[in-house]
Write an enzyme that holds these catalytic residues in place. Structure first.
Site, short mmCIF file in Angstrom:
data_model
loop_
_atom_site.label_atom_id
_atom_site.label_comp_id
_atom_site.label_asym_id
_atom_site.label_seq_id
_atom_site.Cartn_x
_atom_site.Cartn_y
_atom_site.Cartn_z
N ASP A 266 0.85 -1.18 0.00
CA ASP A 266 0.00 0.00 0.00
C ASP A 266 0.89 1.24 0.00
OD1 ASP A 266 -2.10 -1.86 0.58
OD2 ASP A 266 -1.61 -1.68 2.72
N ASP A 305 -1.64 -2.39 -4.43
CA ASP A 305 -2.67 -2.90 -3.51
C ASP A 305 -3.53 -1.71 -3.09
OD1 ASP A 305 -4.14 -4.65 -2.00
OD2 ASP A 305 -2.67 -4.85 -0.41
N ASP A 309 -4.60 1.45 3.81
CA ASP A 309 -5.29 0.33 4.44
C ASP A 309 -5.05 0.34 5.94
OD1 ASP A 309 -6.13 -0.45 1.95
OD2 ASP A 309 -4.98 -2.31 1.88
N ARG A 361 -13.79 0.10 -2.50
CA ARG A 361 -13.22 0.21 -1.15
C ARG A 361 -13.00 1.65 -0.73
NH1 ARG A 361 -8.65 -4.68 -1.05
NH2 ARG A 361 -10.02 -6.33 -1.86
#
Length: 491
Positions: A266, A305, A309, A361
């Site tokens: 990330d 990714d 996160d 997301r």
């Protein structure tokens, strides 16, 4: 065809009086979006806006989401008290760093000269790190730029005498040749080894009691995975965090019906960490947007990714006034349905952020009590869009006063996705300027409808004030992202 060793960059009304009044009043919140209890430094010259030393600023206690709350948290089941986030505000003068290179950044975070990716993990000494200009994690020890094949070339493939390359990997594990089994053997072993070489080059762990802040409008960290792991009390502000790419993604033919390429990094990870304020940053894919990546085995050769996160029990996080741009898997909160130890964790507030052309997301949540309010979501195309708010296992989202500008033909029901969740409380949503009950629209065709409710109430934990939803796009689009706050280094 096999992917290149490193993908090439892609080519580059009148308002009603009531709405105008709302915009004027709401514009006052842009300055408040700094969310700071105090500011130091910066005497503007004639005709120049004031610059502020952001390094000593702290979250406003009790008034800026979960990061501002004094409460108990228990990552991995170990209980501890958490206070409103102050980052490195208490740093001594000897622990204030101004960095211009990747090596300097890692040394500052690691607490020693020649620091590696892990040295910062576990450090508690308060530190402030000011970032100037562009810092590239793919810069070698001599400052020269590295590419993916430079890293792969350090790894031999057992039994061949050849250096590893992703081209060879693709040729070997083509489903037409290898079949539907997961990759195994010398080339997969070499890919794993190459991934470790990349981690040693482009990853860095951020310890506790740290503020990382960009100086001016052009502070960028490119190609890196900043991982806040096993830490607490961290602030990240006024930075463009760009293109945290994985040179060596893994092919998994068992992921979904067609298989998928899965990446490890990330741009910013919050991992088993608590008390984190992420404010006024810009997150993007830099020179490697999704549009520049090839299809391999009929699937996107995904080298990214998440942008941000929060996983492995990360807790008490506020994500405010950021921009998230042109990315697929934008923000996941919660790493696995099987991590039952994360119950009671993953409390995150997401407010006044701008999401532009994202796929999914924003966020997707497992277990957490998550508050999503006053955010602006915009699409210029429908081609890659899946959903915004994902209700996962045992999650409880409260979604208030968000403005959605959907591309032509996108059903508002698609704003919601369900992944084992049972509830999502949503109010005040505007879709292309009109009020829409998006949970109701989702439920109308859903096999597993969501209850429009939550197990918690944000105002029981912290103070906040909602913008009129019609004011959200103008206020957030003007006030979110890196470079909006006029920041300076210490004087």
């Amino acid at each position: 065809m096999p992917p290149p060793s490193q993908p090439s960059p892609a080519l580059p009304g009148r308002r009603r009086p009531r709405a105008a009044a709302a915009l004027a009043a709401a514009a006052l919140l842009v300055t408040a979006g700094a969310g700071a209890a105090s500011a130091h430094g910066g005497h503007p010259g004639p005709g120049h806006p004031a610059r502020t030393d952001l390094g000593r600023q702290v979250v406003t206690p009790g008034a800026d989401g979960w990061a501002s709350v004094a409460t108990t948290t228990a990552p991995e089941g170990v209980a501890r008290d958490s206070a409103p986030v102050t980052g490195g505000a208490a740093a001594a003068a000897s622990e204030v760093y101004v960095v211009d290179t990747w090596a300097e950044l890692r040394d500052a975070l690691g607490g020693r000269a020649g620091a590696d990716l892990d040295d910062g993990r576990g450090l508690e000494v308060p530190r402030i790190v000011y970032v100037r200009g562009t810092i590239d994690a793919f810069a070698g020890a001599d400052g020269a730029a590295l590419d993916c094949q430079d890293l792969a070339g350090r790894v031999p493939v057992a039994g061949t005498g050849d250096a590893f390359s992703m081209d060879d990997y693709v040729a070997a594990y083509d489903p037409a040749v290898w079949g539907a089994e997961e990759p195994a053997g010398p080339l997969e072993d070499a890919r794993v080894a190459a991934a470790k070489v990349q981690a040693a080059q482009t990853q860095v762990h951020v310890g506790s009691n740290v503020t990382i802040v960009g100086v001016g409008a052009d502070a960028r960290i490119v190609g890196a995975n900043l991982r806040i792991r096993d830490s607490h009390n961290v602030i990240v502000r006024n930075l463009t965090l760009s293109d945290g790419r994985d040179c060596f993604p893994q092919w998994d033919p068992t992921d979904g019906d067609l298989g998928n390429w899965n990446s490890a990094y990330d741009n910013l990870s919050v991992w088993t960490s608590t008390g984190v304020w992420v404010d006024h940053n810009t997150f993007d894919d830099g020179d490697h947007p999704a549009s520049s990546l090839p299809q391999v085995f009929g699937r996107p050769f995904e080298i990214h990714d998440g942008l941000l996160d929060v996983t492995h029990g990360g807790d008490l996080v506020t994500v405010s006034w950021n921009r998230f741009e042109s990315h697929d898997k934008t923000m996941i909160i919660g790493s696995s349905d099987s991590r039952l130890q994360d119950r009671g964790q993953h409390r995150v507030t997401i407010h006044h952020n701008h999401f532009q052309d994202i796929g999914q997301r924003a966020p997707r949540v497992r277990f957490g009590d998550v508050h999503v309010y006053d955010n602006s979501y915009a699409q210029s195309t429908a081609s890659s869009f899946q959903y915004f708010w994902g209700a996962g296992k045992e999650s409880s989202l409260v979604v208030e006063n968000n403005a959605l500008r959907l591309a032509r033909g996108v059903d508002p029901a698609r704003a919601v996705g369900t992944y084992g969740g049972t509830m999502l409380r949503e109010t005040g949503t505007l879709v292309n300027g009109r009020p829409v009950d998006v949970v109701g629209a989702f439920n109308a065709a859903a096999d597993a409808p969501l209850a429009d409710e939550a197990r918690w109430t944000p105002s029981d934990h912290y103070r906040y004030r909602l913008l009129p939803t019609r004011a959200v796009p103008a206020v957030v689009d003007a006030g979110a992202g890196a470079g909006v706050l006029r920041s300076t280094s210490p004087r």
